[in-house]
Design an enzyme around this catalytic site. Structure first.
Site, PDB file in Angstrom:
ATOM      1  N   ARG A 177       0.859  -1.174   0.000  1.00 28.83           N
ATOM      2  CA  ARG A 177       0.000   0.000   0.000  1.00 28.83           C
ATOM      3  C   ARG A 177       0.907   1.240   0.000  1.00 28.83           C
ATOM      4  O   ARG A 177       2.070   1.169   0.402  1.00 28.83           O
ATOM      5  CB  ARG A 177      -0.889   0.030   1.246  1.00 28.83           C
ATOM      6  CG  ARG A 177      -1.781  -1.201   1.427  1.00 28.83           C
ATOM      7  CD  ARG A 177      -2.538  -1.116   2.738  1.00 28.83           C
ATOM      8  NE  ARG A 177      -3.455  -2.244   2.917  1.00 28.83           N
ATOM      9  CZ  ARG A 177      -3.144  -3.367   3.561  1.00 28.83           C
ATOM     10  NH1 ARG A 177      -1.923  -3.526   4.084  1.00 28.83           N
ATOM     11  NH2 ARG A 177      -4.028  -4.341   3.694  1.00 28.83           N
ATOM     12  N   LYS A 200      -1.926  -2.685   8.138  1.00 33.03           N
ATOM     13  CA  LYS A 200      -3.108  -2.250   8.879  1.00 33.03           C
ATOM     14  C   LYS A 200      -3.163  -2.938  10.237  1.00 33.03           C
ATOM     15  O   LYS A 200      -2.852  -4.113  10.355  1.00 33.03           O
ATOM     16  CB  LYS A 200      -4.381  -2.573   8.080  1.00 33.03           C
ATOM     17  CG  LYS A 200      -4.587  -1.691   6.859  1.00 33.03           C
ATOM     18  CD  LYS A 200      -5.926  -1.972   6.216  1.00 33.03           C
ATOM     19  CE  LYS A 200      -6.201  -1.030   5.050  1.00 33.03           C
ATOM     20  NZ  LYS A 200      -7.515  -1.296   4.428  1.00 33.03           N
ATOM     21  N   HIS A 268      -2.847   2.347  -6.029  1.00 36.08           N
ATOM     22  CA  HIS A 268      -3.365   1.115  -5.423  1.00 36.08           C
ATOM     23  C   HIS A 268      -3.611   0.044  -6.475  1.00 36.08           C
ATOM     24  O   HIS A 268      -3.589  -1.155  -6.166  1.00 36.08           O
ATOM     25  CB  HIS A 268      -4.661   1.404  -4.660  1.00 36.08           C
ATOM     26  CG  HIS A 268      -4.956   0.401  -3.588  1.00 36.08           C
ATOM     27  ND1 HIS A 268      -4.172   0.262  -2.455  1.00 36.08           N
ATOM     28  CD2 HIS A 268      -5.939  -0.520  -3.472  1.00 36.08           C
ATOM     29  CE1 HIS A 268      -4.670  -0.697  -1.688  1.00 36.08           C
ATOM     30  NE2 HIS A 268      -5.737  -1.188  -2.281  1.00 36.08           N
ATOM     31  N   ARG A 271      -0.875  -2.459  -6.624  1.00 39.00           N
ATOM     32  CA  ARG A 271      -0.993  -3.530  -5.625  1.00 39.00           C
ATOM     33  C   ARG A 271      -1.954  -4.608  -6.130  1.00 39.00           C
ATOM     34  O   ARG A 271      -1.696  -5.801  -6.009  1.00 39.00           O
ATOM     35  CB  ARG A 271      -1.478  -2.936  -4.308  1.00 39.00           C
ATOM     36  CG  ARG A 271      -1.816  -3.940  -3.213  1.00 39.00           C
ATOM     37  CD  ARG A 271      -2.110  -3.168  -1.926  1.00 39.00           C
ATOM     38  NE  ARG A 271      -2.935  -3.902  -0.984  1.00 39.00           N
ATOM     39  CZ  ARG A 271      -2.452  -4.728  -0.057  1.00 39.00           C
ATOM     40  NH1 ARG A 271      -1.158  -4.944   0.030  1.00 39.00           N
ATOM     41  NH2 ARG A 271      -3.264  -5.336   0.794  1.00 39.00           N
ATOM     42  N   HIS A 294      -3.749  -9.520   4.044  1.00 38.99           N
ATOM     43  CA  HIS A 294      -5.193  -9.548   4.249  1.00 38.99           C
ATOM     44  C   HIS A 294      -5.530 -10.379   5.484  1.00 38.99           C
ATOM     45  O   HIS A 294      -5.016 -11.486   5.656  1.00 38.99           O
ATOM     46  CB  HIS A 294      -5.907 -10.168   3.039  1.00 38.99           C
ATOM     47  CG  HIS A 294      -5.949  -9.263   1.854  1.00 38.99           C
ATOM     48  ND1 HIS A 294      -6.173  -9.713   0.570  1.00 38.99           N
ATOM     49  CD2 HIS A 294      -5.797  -7.919   1.748  1.00 38.99           C
ATOM     50  CE1 HIS A 294      -6.161  -8.698  -0.261  1.00 38.99           C
ATOM     51  NE2 HIS A 294      -5.940  -7.599   0.426  1.00 38.99           N
ATOM     52  N   TYR A 303      -9.579 -11.612  -6.186  1.00 38.97           N
ATOM     53  CA  TYR A 303      -8.666 -11.663  -7.335  1.00 38.97           C
ATOM     54  C   TYR A 303      -8.938 -12.878  -8.214  1.00 38.97           C
ATOM     55  O   TYR A 303      -8.575 -12.877  -9.392  1.00 38.97           O
ATOM     56  CB  TYR A 303      -7.217 -11.647  -6.851  1.00 38.97           C
ATOM     57  CG  TYR A 303      -6.874 -10.348  -6.182  1.00 38.97           C
ATOM     58  CD1 TYR A 303      -6.667  -9.178  -6.920  1.00 38.97           C
ATOM     59  CD2 TYR A 303      -6.796 -10.254  -4.795  1.00 38.97           C
ATOM     60  CE1 TYR A 303      -6.385  -7.981  -6.308  1.00 38.97           C
ATOM     61  CE2 TYR A 303      -6.510  -9.052  -4.170  1.00 38.97           C
ATOM     62  CZ  TYR A 303      -6.306  -7.917  -4.933  1.00 38.97           C
ATOM     63  OH  TYR A 303      -6.040  -6.716  -4.319  1.00 38.97           O
TER      64      TYR A 303
END
Length: 324
Positions: A177, A200, A268, A271, A294, A303
């Site tokens: 990110r 995150k 983004h 990514r 994730h 994806y």
């Protein structure tokens, strides 16, 4: 609300901005401390949650004709929450923002319950608006590579051109990110084979680094005119301060025009391209989940839809029966 400095507890919203009685204001401040110190939530998440709760309390004060305290909040019923959602829709708030706002409210009401104030069943029962099912829009492999290569020729200053190329190379080559790439420190280089990323929720993950990516960053360091302290940012702006995400976004905007790419070609999207191209080359979904950081496999599974769409498009273009 101003962002707190490192290691500091986030301050509650100023009383003038928080429509809450003293007991409720204290509970809000305690909740924000809990989010940062115990949940280790990211600063932008804390700011967003605080803003959502502040807007809700302002609405309740207007809706009920008085500044609420904890008891008033616990007495709210389904109609109050539906009225707030209706107000937000009328203001043009999209489903994703509305769902995040409801998540913040639920989290706060659970906090009140955990602290022994009591429970509000209506806050936990109200349904969140359905979010549109978005599918990532990656660049083609050729476009992603051209984007990284072209970034090194746009800026007039050679060191800035090298910096932009290095940043975009990390977004595509490691699936980072923007915040993760710009959060790297000078001491993180040389990368060697692996890079430890804090993503995150302050969750750490290891990402492999190809030699070409390390070389790209080394070129930038060799040209950078500013001394970079070990604990300082790896990537700096034109005046030597931390590089702003907006600068990276503007670089991509320029590249979109230069390469004829669509508006979906954002930082983004690099990514997204990293994940999609790995999957298309036979990458394991669980491994890609770990590389992207994730928390849920369902997020990574988006994806597979992109890759399926690509295969179907190729089939439709190439198969004689499809043309018929």
């Amino acid at each position: 609300m101003a962002a707190p400095g490192p290691g500091l507890t986030p301050a509650p919203p100023p009383p003038a901005l928080l429509a809450a009685a003293p007991d409720l204001a204290r509970a809000v401040a305690d909740w924000l401390r809990h989010l940062r110190a115990e949940r280790r939530a990211a600063e932008h998440t804390i700011d967003g949650y605080a803003r959502d709760l502040r807007q809700f309390l302002a609405f309740i004060a207007e809706h009920r004709g008085e500044v609420p305290d904890i008891a008033a909040l616990l007495a709210l019923g389904p109609r109050d929450f539906r009225a707030f959602q209706a107000r937000r829709r009328g203001e043009g708030i999209g489903p994703a923002s509305a769902a995040r706002g409801l998540s913040a409210l639920r989290h706060f009401f659970r906090h009140l319950d955990r602290q022994g104030h009591g429970q509000n069943a209506a806050a936990l029962a109200v349904k969140a608006p359905k979010r549109p099912h978005g599918v990532p829009r990656p660049l083609t492999a050729a476009a992603a590579l051209a984007t990284v290569d072209e970034a090194g020729s746009l800026a007039a200053e050679p060191w800035i051109a090298a910096r932009d190329e290095a940043v975009l190379a990390l977004l595509y080559g490691c699936g980072l990110r923007i915040s993760e790439a710009l959060g790297l420190k000078r001491r993180d280089v040389p990368f060697r084979d692996m890079l430890r990323i804090t993503g995150k929720g302050n969750k750490e993950r290891l990402v492999p680094v190809l030699p070409a990516l390390g070389a790209s960053v080394e070129r930038y360091l060799a040209l950078c005119p500013y001394p970079l302290p070990a604990a300082g940012p790896l990537f700096v702006g034109a005046k030597g301060g931390p590089l702003s995400p907006r600068i990276v976004q503007r670089c991509m905007e320029t590249l979109r025009g230069a390469l004829g790419l669509s508006a979906d070609a954002t930082p983004h999207a690099l990514r997204h391209s990293f994940a999609t191209h790995l999957l298309g080359a036979g990458g394991d979904l669980r491994t890609i989940q770990e590389l992207l950081g994730h928390a849920s496999l369902s997020t990574t599974q988006r994806y597979t839809e992109v890759d399926t769409a690509r295969l179907l498009a190729a089939y439709a273009d190439a198969h004689p029966r499809a043309r018929g």
